[in-house]
Design a protein around this motif. Structure first.
Motif, PDB file in Angstrom:
ATOM      1  N   SER A   1       0.581  -1.672   0.476  1.00  0.00           N
ATOM      2  CA  SER A   1       0.305   0.064   0.043  1.00  0.00           C
ATOM      3  C   SER A   1       0.643   1.537  -0.260  1.00  0.00           C
ATOM      4  O   SER A   1       0.226   2.270  -0.454  1.00  0.00           O
ATOM      5  CB  SER A   1      -1.138   0.184   1.401  1.00  0.00           C
ATOM      6  OG  SER A   1      -0.110   0.415   2.039  1.00  0.00           O
ATOM      7  N   ALA A   2       2.383   1.179   0.740  1.00  0.00           N
ATOM      8  CA  ALA A   2       3.244   2.323   0.353  1.00  0.00           C
ATOM      9  C   ALA A   2       3.473   2.580  -0.687  1.00  0.00           C
ATOM     10  O   ALA A   2       3.367   3.146  -1.263  1.00  0.00           O
ATOM     11  CB  ALA A   2       3.858   2.028   1.367  1.00  0.00           C
ATOM     12  N   GLY A   3       3.650   1.204  -1.745  1.00  0.00           N
ATOM     13  CA  GLY A   3       4.064   1.322  -2.871  1.00  0.00           C
ATOM     14  C   GLY A   3       2.808   2.259  -4.000  1.00  0.00           C
ATOM     15  O   GLY A   3       3.522   2.930  -4.813  1.00  0.00           O
ATOM     16  N   ALA A   4       1.375   1.922  -3.592  1.00  0.00           N
ATOM     17  CA  ALA A   4       0.899   2.461  -4.478  1.00  0.00           C
ATOM     18  C   ALA A   4       0.678   3.825  -3.776  1.00  0.00           C
ATOM     19  O   ALA A   4      -0.087   4.222  -5.105  1.00  0.00           O
ATOM     20  CB  ALA A   4      -0.559   1.701  -4.104  1.00  0.00           C
ATOM     21  N   LEU A   5       1.000   4.220  -2.997  1.00  0.00           N
ATOM     22  CA  LEU A   5       0.651   5.839  -2.776  1.00  0.00           C
ATOM     23  C   LEU A   5       1.713   6.412  -3.001  1.00  0.00           C
ATOM     24  O   LEU A   5       1.543   7.949  -3.060  1.00  0.00           O
ATOM     25  CB  LEU A   5       0.600   5.990  -0.370  1.00  0.00           C
ATOM     26  CG  LEU A   5      -0.486   5.052  -0.145  1.00  0.00           C
ATOM     27  CD1 LEU A   5      -0.464   5.095   1.185  1.00  0.00           C
ATOM     28  CD2 LEU A   5      -2.072   6.020  -0.676  1.00  0.00           C
TER      29      LEU A   5
END
Ligand SMILES: Nc1ncnc2c1ncn2[C@@H]1O[C@H](COP(=O)(O)OP(=O)(O)OP(=O)(O)O)[C@@H](O)[C@H]1O
Length: 456
Positions: A367-371
């Motif tokens: 989810s960090a990578g998506a943000l």
């Protein structure tokens, strides 16, 4: 520029303006990208932001000008060579610096030829280290998909390969999210059955009746809604692998029927009278203590022995913290190729307990990578905290609660810093070293902040 072997991103940490100017322009003329920092705090901030490939560090710096404190800085630049700059005749200091992990030292006044040579050599080392890490990461996963370099994971991969060649039942034990299903899939994938089906069923998710019908199938009219004959998963797994997830949750009535299938390869569909036959390799998994359940009488002893032909164990992530950066990088690259983590982010990742193990780590990193914002190449600790919903320890998310009417930017930033430092101190139980680690600053830097903010 940093693609050529001899040049790269250099962080020059020195408080002397003359050396900053001369040393900086000398290195720039050689083709290096140089960032200059005048004290330790600035140096750590630049390190985090610029990701230099090499740090040139003067050990005596303001405010203390004490080389002993300078020595404490060396480990705060992980993963890059640090070349310390010492005064004339400070050999003992230079040796202690190398013991603490410095790659080399240069004595002031600095000879330009030596500077050029040591910097080029250190950059070459940094590049070789990087290539080695990439190679290691590549060999750490191989074809099984089980990422990790910890001895327990290396052994596990070896066992999976050996056991895969046999048809013996396998019991995979380990806490939740540690890769038990992944092991089952890997066993199937490198066995001679890999062309056959891999069928998984969660034994705790269904009532005894439904589980029996799912596993062994049912005959038309055997219960309301059974409009036609329905084969079960055991038949679907014929010639392949049947994965019984959370086998410890299997109701007692089903345990007997499963035992019969394991012993004789036979079963009777729900509502049927004719015995059927199927051949599948059974891999069972659970996070529960099956032996204790046997002692308590909640799991059949004969079934337990039948399932545990070979036992494989998946270790908790907290038992192999060194694998966390490796796993995190893999997961990040899947959603955001060509990105990385800041040093602070890696420190945050490795300092956590991860009760949900690899599954939790994967969810947070993905989810960090998506943000990650367009043009941003690194995930920092704040983004990870945000993705993990971590509002308890460390204080980064307070930014979200700052009162926008607090006034000018400086005042707002001061308020934010005050809260971050106070919360980190509280979370660390007043321990300055721990609070400094949580904030990603040096202890000396923290003390300065505490003084400036009136917290000391
Ligand atoms: N060593 C590993 N390398 C790469 N990915 C892993 C590793 N271990 C676990 N994973 C990933 O973590 C997630 C959880 O793994 P898995 O479902 O296999 O765990 P589990 O132990 O079966 O969990 P549960 O007990 O909750 O059923 C999956 O996405 C899996 O791919």
């Amino acid at each position: 520029m940093s693609d050529t072997p001899e040049t790269g991103r250099v962080l020059l940490v020195d408080d002397e303006p003359a050396f900053q100017r001369l040393g900086g322009s000398f290195l720039r003329d050689l083709g290096h990208a140089v960032t200059v920092a005048g004290d330790g705090e600035q140096a750590l901030a630049s390190f985090e932001r610029q990701r230099p490939e090499l740090v040139l560090l003067d050990l005596a710096m303001p405010p203390h000008m004490d080389p002993e404190i300078g020595l404490e800085m060396i480990p705060r630049f992980p993963g890059v060579p640090v070349v310390v700059l010492t005064g004339h005749g400070e050999h003992e200091l230079a040796l202690r610096a190398t013991e603490l992990g410095a790659w080399d030292f240069l004595t002031k006044p600095i000879d330009p030829d030596m500077l050029r040579f040591v910097v080029a050599r250190a950059l070459r080392k940094a590049r070789l280290d990087g290539e080695l890490a990439t190679l290691r990461a590549a060999t750490a996963v191989d074809d099984l998909g089980l990422v990790g370099q910890a001895p327990a994971i290396t052994q596990l991969r070896g066992m999976v390969r050996r056991v895969a060649q046999t048809s013996v039942s396998v019991l995979v034990l380990g806490p939740t999210g540690t890769g038990k299903e992944l092991v089952a899939r890997a066993l199937h994938g490198c066995s001679t059955r890999s062309a056959g089906p891999f069928v998984a069923i969660h034994c705790g998710a269904l009532s005894a009746e439904l589980l029996e019908s799912e596993l062994f199938g049912h005959m038309k009219g055997s219960f309301t809604g059974a409009y036609r004959d329905q084969p079960g998963l055991v038949e679907a797994a014929h010639g392949g692998t049947l994965f019984l997830d959370e086998v410890g949750e299997m109701p007692a009535a089903m345990q007997v029927k499963l035992l019969r299938f394991l012993q004789e390869g036979t079963f009777v569909p729900v509502g049927g009278r004719v015995q059927k036959r199927a051949e599948a390799r059974v891999v069972a998994a659970t996070h529960r203590d099956l032996e204790a359940m046997v002692r308590e009488g909640t799991f059949r002893e004969d079934l337990f022995y039948r399932l545990k032909g070979v036992v494989l164990r998946t270790p908790a992530l907290s038992e192999r913290p060194a694998d966390v950066p490796l796993l995190a990088t893999r997961f990040l690259h899947r959603v955001a190729p060509r990105t990385g983590f800041t040093a602070g982010a890696l420190a945050w990742l490795t300092s956590r307990e991860w009760p949900g193990n690899v599954r939790e780590l994967k969810a947070v990193v993905e989810s960090a990578g998506a943000l990650i914002l367009p043009g941003q190449h690194e995930v920092d600790a704040d983004l990870l905290r945000l993705s993990s919903g971590d509002t308890s320890d460390d204080a980064a998310p307070v930014a979200g609660h700052l009162d926008p009417s607090a006034g000018p930017l400086d005042a707002a930033l001061n308020e934010l810093e005050l809260r971050l430092v106070r919360d980190a101190m509280a979370a660390a139980g007043g321990n300055q070293s721990e609070a400094a680690r949580r904030l990603g600053v040096s202890r000396v830097g923290l003390i300065k902040k505490l003084t400036r903010l009136g917290l000391r």
